[in-house]
Design a protein around this motif. Sequence first.
Motif, PDB file in Angstrom:
ATOM      1  N   ASN A 249       0.824  -1.214   0.000  1.00 47.18           N
ATOM      2  CA  ASN A 249       0.000   0.000   0.000  1.00 47.18           C
ATOM      3  C   ASN A 249       0.857   1.263   0.000  1.00 47.18           C
ATOM      4  OD1 ASN A 249      -2.680  -1.182   0.089  1.00 47.18           O
ATOM      5  ND2 ASN A 249      -2.170  -1.821   2.192  1.00 47.18           N
ATOM      6  N   ILE A 250       1.785   1.341  -0.943  1.00 48.55           N
ATOM      7  CA  ILE A 250       2.691   2.485  -0.984  1.00 48.55           C
ATOM      8  C   ILE A 250       1.908   3.780  -1.222  1.00 48.55           C
ATOM      9  CG2 ILE A 250       4.660   1.106  -1.745  1.00 48.55           C
ATOM     10  CD1 ILE A 250       4.200   2.245  -4.580  1.00 48.55           C
ATOM     11  N   ASP A 251       2.449   4.874  -0.686  1.00 46.63           N
ATOM     12  CA  ASP A 251       1.839   6.197  -0.844  1.00 46.63           C
ATOM     13  C   ASP A 251       2.432   6.964  -2.015  1.00 46.63           C
ATOM     14  OD1 ASP A 251       0.229   6.146   1.699  1.00 46.63           O
ATOM     15  OD2 ASP A 251       2.248   5.974   2.550  1.00 46.63           O
ATOM     16  N   GLU A 252       3.690   6.672  -2.339  1.00 39.28           N
ATOM     17  CA  GLU A 252       4.387   7.358  -3.430  1.00 39.28           C
ATOM     18  C   GLU A 252       5.202   6.326  -4.213  1.00 39.28           C
ATOM     19  OE1 GLU A 252       3.858  10.479  -3.967  1.00 39.28           O
ATOM     20  OE2 GLU A 252       3.573  11.539  -2.058  1.00 39.28           O
ATOM     21  N   LEU A 253       5.487   6.665  -5.478  1.00 39.48           N
ATOM     22  CA  LEU A 253       6.302   5.786  -6.309  1.00 39.48           C
ATOM     23  C   LEU A 253       7.398   6.595  -6.979  1.00 39.48           C
ATOM     24  CD1 LEU A 253       6.888   3.039  -7.692  1.00 39.48           C
ATOM     25  CD2 LEU A 253       5.293   3.749  -9.505  1.00 39.48           C
ATOM     26  N   ILE A 254       8.630   6.097  -6.868  1.00 37.20           N
ATOM     27  CA  ILE A 254       9.767   6.665  -7.591  1.00 37.20           C
ATOM     28  C   ILE A 254      10.218   5.637  -8.617  1.00 37.20           C
ATOM     29  CG2 ILE A 254      12.126   7.537  -7.438  1.00 37.20           C
ATOM     30  CD1 ILE A 254      11.530   8.287  -4.523  1.00 37.20           C
ATOM     31  N   LEU A 255      10.139   6.001  -9.876  1.00 34.18           N
ATOM     32  CA  LEU A 255      10.527   5.125 -10.982  1.00 34.18           C
ATOM     33  C   LEU A 255      11.876   5.601 -11.507  1.00 34.18           C
ATOM     34  CD1 LEU A 255       9.652   2.832 -12.929  1.00 34.18           C
ATOM     35  CD2 LEU A 255       8.499   4.574 -14.306  1.00 34.18           C
ATOM     36  N   ILE A 327      -1.545   5.734  -5.191  1.00 34.26           N
ATOM     37  CA  ILE A 327      -0.708   6.903  -5.473  1.00 34.26           C
ATOM     38  C   ILE A 327      -1.480   7.866  -6.376  1.00 34.26           C
ATOM     39  CG2 ILE A 327       1.394   5.523  -5.258  1.00 34.26           C
ATOM     40  CD1 ILE A 327       1.700   5.779  -8.323  1.00 34.26           C
ATOM     41  N   ASN A 328      -1.147   9.137  -6.281  1.00 39.20           N
ATOM     42  CA  ASN A 328      -1.820  10.129  -7.133  1.00 39.20           C
ATOM     43  C   ASN A 328      -0.832  11.020  -7.873  1.00 39.20           C
ATOM     44  OD1 ASN A 328      -0.941  11.870  -5.112  1.00 39.20           O
ATOM     45  ND2 ASN A 328      -2.947  11.882  -4.091  1.00 39.20           N
ATOM     46  N   ARG A 329       0.445  10.639  -7.851  1.00 35.57           N
ATOM     47  CA  ARG A 329       1.466  11.328  -8.639  1.00 35.57           C
ATOM     48  C   ARG A 329       2.626  10.363  -8.836  1.00 35.57           C
ATOM     49  NH1 ARG A 329       4.296  15.552  -4.271  1.00 35.57           N
ATOM     50  NH2 ARG A 329       4.517  14.032  -2.569  1.00 35.57           N
ATOM     51  N   LEU A 330       3.567  10.742  -9.714  1.00 30.61           N
ATOM     52  CA  LEU A 330       4.694   9.868 -10.026  1.00 30.61           C
ATOM     53  C   LEU A 330       5.977  10.684 -10.053  1.00 30.61           C
ATOM     54  CD1 LEU A 330       5.905   7.143 -11.074  1.00 30.61           C
ATOM     55  CD2 LEU A 330       5.389   7.972 -13.392  1.00 30.61           C
ATOM     56  N   PHE A 331       7.029  10.147  -9.419  1.00 32.68           N
ATOM     57  CA  PHE A 331       8.364  10.704  -9.507  1.00 32.68           C
ATOM     58  C   PHE A 331       9.194   9.823 -10.439  1.00 32.68           C
ATOM     59  CE2 PHE A 331       6.607  12.107  -5.530  1.00 32.68           C
ATOM     60  CZ  PHE A 331       7.065  13.400  -5.374  1.00 32.68           C
ATOM     61  N   VAL A 332       9.903  10.434 -11.385  1.00 33.46           N
ATOM     62  CA  VAL A 332      10.737   9.676 -12.313  1.00 33.46           C
ATOM     63  C   VAL A 332      12.147  10.239 -12.283  1.00 33.46           C
ATOM     64  CG1 VAL A 332      11.004   8.790 -14.654  1.00 33.46           C
ATOM     65  CG2 VAL A 332       8.713   9.335 -13.798  1.00 33.46           C
ATOM     66  N   LEU A 333      13.122   9.372 -12.021  1.00 33.01           N
ATOM     67  CA  LEU A 333      14.528   9.757 -12.086  1.00 33.01           C
ATOM     68  C   LEU A 333      14.997   9.570 -13.518  1.00 33.01           C
ATOM     69  CD1 LEU A 333      15.933   8.126  -8.812  1.00 33.01           C
ATOM     70  CD2 LEU A 333      14.522  10.189  -9.116  1.00 33.01           C
ATOM     71  N   VAL A 334      15.588  10.628 -14.103  1.00 32.80           N
ATOM     72  CA  VAL A 334      15.885  10.627 -15.530  1.00 32.80           C
ATOM     73  C   VAL A 334      17.302  11.120 -15.786  1.00 32.80           C
ATOM     74  CG1 VAL A 334      13.479  10.917 -16.227  1.00 32.80           C
ATOM     75  CG2 VAL A 334      14.876  12.951 -15.780  1.00 32.80           C
ATOM     76  N   PRO A 354       0.028  13.876 -12.193  1.00 32.21           N
ATOM     77  CA  PRO A 354       1.234  14.711 -12.186  1.00 32.21           C
ATOM     78  C   PRO A 354       2.489  13.834 -12.227  1.00 32.21           C
ATOM     79  CG  PRO A 354      -0.313  15.400 -10.484  1.00 32.21           C
ATOM     80  CD  PRO A 354      -0.805  14.086 -11.001  1.00 32.21           C
ATOM     81  N   VAL A 355       3.423  14.196 -13.101  1.00 36.97           N
ATOM     82  CA  VAL A 355       4.683  13.469 -13.230  1.00 36.97           C
ATOM     83  C   VAL A 355       5.811  14.453 -12.968  1.00 36.97           C
ATOM     84  CG1 VAL A 355       6.172  12.106 -14.730  1.00 36.97           C
ATOM     85  CG2 VAL A 355       3.672  11.906 -14.942  1.00 36.97           C
ATOM     86  N   LYS A 356       6.609  14.206 -11.929  1.00 37.29           N
ATOM     87  CA  LYS A 356       7.733  15.086 -11.587  1.00 37.29           C
ATOM     88  C   LYS A 356       9.035  14.382 -11.953  1.00 37.29           C
ATOM     89  CE  LYS A 356       7.734  18.099  -8.308  1.00 37.29           C
ATOM     90  NZ  LYS A 356       7.745  18.856  -7.015  1.00 37.29           N
ATOM     91  N   LEU A 357       9.895  15.078 -12.707  1.00 39.42           N
ATOM     92  CA  LEU A 357      11.153  14.509 -13.184  1.00 39.42           C
ATOM     93  C   LEU A 357      12.311  15.064 -12.374  1.00 39.42           C
ATOM     94  CD1 LEU A 357      10.588  14.790 -17.054  1.00 39.42           C
ATOM     95  CD2 LEU A 357       9.870  12.971 -15.480  1.00 39.42           C
ATOM     96  N   ALA A 443      14.653  13.187  -4.837  1.00 45.41           N
ATOM     97  CA  ALA A 443      13.241  12.803  -4.913  1.00 45.41           C
ATOM     98  C   ALA A 443      12.664  12.589  -3.524  1.00 45.41           C
ATOM     99  CB  ALA A 443      13.092  11.542  -5.758  1.00 45.41           C
ATOM    100  N   LEU A 444      13.392  11.885  -2.663  1.00 45.52           N
ATOM    101  CA  LEU A 444      12.908  11.635  -1.309  1.00 45.52           C
ATOM    102  C   LEU A 444      12.760  12.941  -0.526  1.00 45.52           C
ATOM    103  CD1 LEU A 444      15.044   8.470  -0.424  1.00 45.52           C
ATOM    104  CD2 LEU A 444      12.598   8.543  -0.990  1.00 45.52           C
ATOM    105  N   ASP A 445      13.701  13.859  -0.722  1.00 44.87           N
ATOM    106  CA  ASP A 445      13.607  15.155  -0.030  1.00 44.87           C
ATOM    107  C   ASP A 445      12.405  15.944  -0.524  1.00 44.87           C
ATOM    108  OD1 ASP A 445      15.781  14.624   1.509  1.00 44.87           O
ATOM    109  OD2 ASP A 445      17.164  15.962   0.469  1.00 44.87           O
ATOM    110  N   ASP A 446      12.082  15.825  -1.800  1.00 48.17           N
ATOM    111  CA  ASP A 446      10.906  16.519  -2.311  1.00 48.17           C
ATOM    112  C   ASP A 446       9.641  15.946  -1.687  1.00 48.17           C
ATOM    113  OD1 ASP A 446      10.141  18.602  -4.378  1.00 48.17           O
ATOM    114  OD2 ASP A 446       8.835  16.951  -4.971  1.00 48.17           O
ATOM    115  N   ILE A 447       9.610  14.634  -1.507  1.00 47.08           N
ATOM    116  CA  ILE A 447       8.467  14.007  -0.837  1.00 47.08           C
ATOM    117  C   ILE A 447       8.376  14.479   0.610  1.00 47.08           C
ATOM    118  CG2 ILE A 447       7.579  11.789   0.013  1.00 47.08           C
ATOM    119  CD1 ILE A 447       8.707  10.527  -2.595  1.00 47.08           C
TER     120      ILE A 447
END
Length: 488
Positions: A249-255, A327-334, A354-357, A443-447
């Motif tokens: 039951n994760i709250d956030e996802l970092i891809l 989850i209701n948004r996505l973090f992507v490391l690019v 929302p997708v944050k890069l 990404a974790l700090d932004d969360i």
Amino acid sequence: MKILKPLIVVFIVSSLLTSCFKDNDDTATVTRDINDFVWKGMNSWYNWQTEVPDLSDTKDDNSSEYAAYLNQFSTPEDLFNSLRYQYGVTDRFSWFIDDYIVQEQQFQGISNSFGLKFQAVQINNNGDIILYIKYVSNNSPASNSNILRGDIINAINGTVLNTSNYNSIVNDLYKETVTLSFVTENNGVLTPTEDKTITATIVYENPVYLAKVFNNIDGKKVGYLVYNGFRSSYNDEINAAFATFKNENIDELILDLRLNGGGSVATSSYLASMIDADAGEGIFANLEFNSKHTGENGSYNFTNTLNVYNADNVKTGEETINRLTTINRLFVLVSENTASASEMVINGLKPYIPVKLIGTTTYGKNVGSITLYDSPGSDYTDRASANPNHSNAMQPIVFQIFNKNGDSDYTQGFTPDIEVKEYEYWNNILPFGDENEAVLKAALDDIRGYTTKTGTIKKASSNIKSLDLKPFNKFEKEMYLENDFSLN
């Protein structure tokens, strides 16, 4: 719904990296046949066919003039490259295939390899250059030699790297065997530790590199996935990773797609479906072909099931997709290596969540390809009926991809919302999944709600810059279609 049967990519792992073809005694005849295949295949399928004068439909009307035109090229590959639209500028992506059996194996992560990805960095104004290890494949010559992500190299085959010799010495990385000299760093001083000699072998690379859950990031559960290639024979592995995220039951996802240059369009749609259950079965992407193949145009939708393949890319079953609902948004490391099918996921999800890069600007590839074989009876798409006298094929760009809103304007790449240049921390590159690894930490700090990008992580220095390395495989920034995916 129609099945895209003409667009076939078949993967056979029967004799690894060894062609089953023998040279034909009549070299001139074979060359003529290959040249004819190159021109006619490109004339039929190429995305920019109407923009290339030599691909005009009237070019082969006069048989003797057509033959003379084909004969002026030293090799079929020269002909192929002459037909690419604004070669190296607009079309940076199409390529000629010397041996399609080898190519098909590489599409599934099977290659003759050290199992390493490097980053070259000029570390000071004196011109000193190092390589740091960005990635090590499991069960590879590199991992068996205990080479780790973050290790630093300053010499190749005994030659210390600098700006004067870099362009020539770095070519040794593409040989069968190489000796790497490792160092440690302290206040800018490099101290030699040991040399390691590695020889390339066949590596089977699972792109699902790491799936992890951080249990308390400002009170939230955060799923983290390092995913390095959209390879269809690993669809079930990525689905299993999302089963873990779903059960937690994760709250956030970092891809983490920093090393993901693309791959299967179908697998791209599966991953997007796992991320956003609320998308239902809406449009994930639209594909548009040239005017000769408008019948192939159609949409790829989010879906509830995926196809499972074995190591030979033969379908063995189906699975229900583990779609996230928490989850209701996505973090992507690019990075600049994030391309093609990776960018397709970003572009396809943007209309829905929302997708944050985080990282650096992506590669910028909004087009895809199919493999064309010398099989004129099938309009060059049937591998089984390909000319048995040679193993050449083509991987030309044949479609452009758009999201639900018709957006496709990212040929310059996607700009990150939070810029973090990994190479600036070359002397402190931490393992994937370490909370203090620079790009992940941002990404974790932004969360957490922090305003700084990387907190207290210290850059190596300000007088550094990254250097280019040519790819080890041509397919590293690829997006292709397979034979059993449906378009609406």
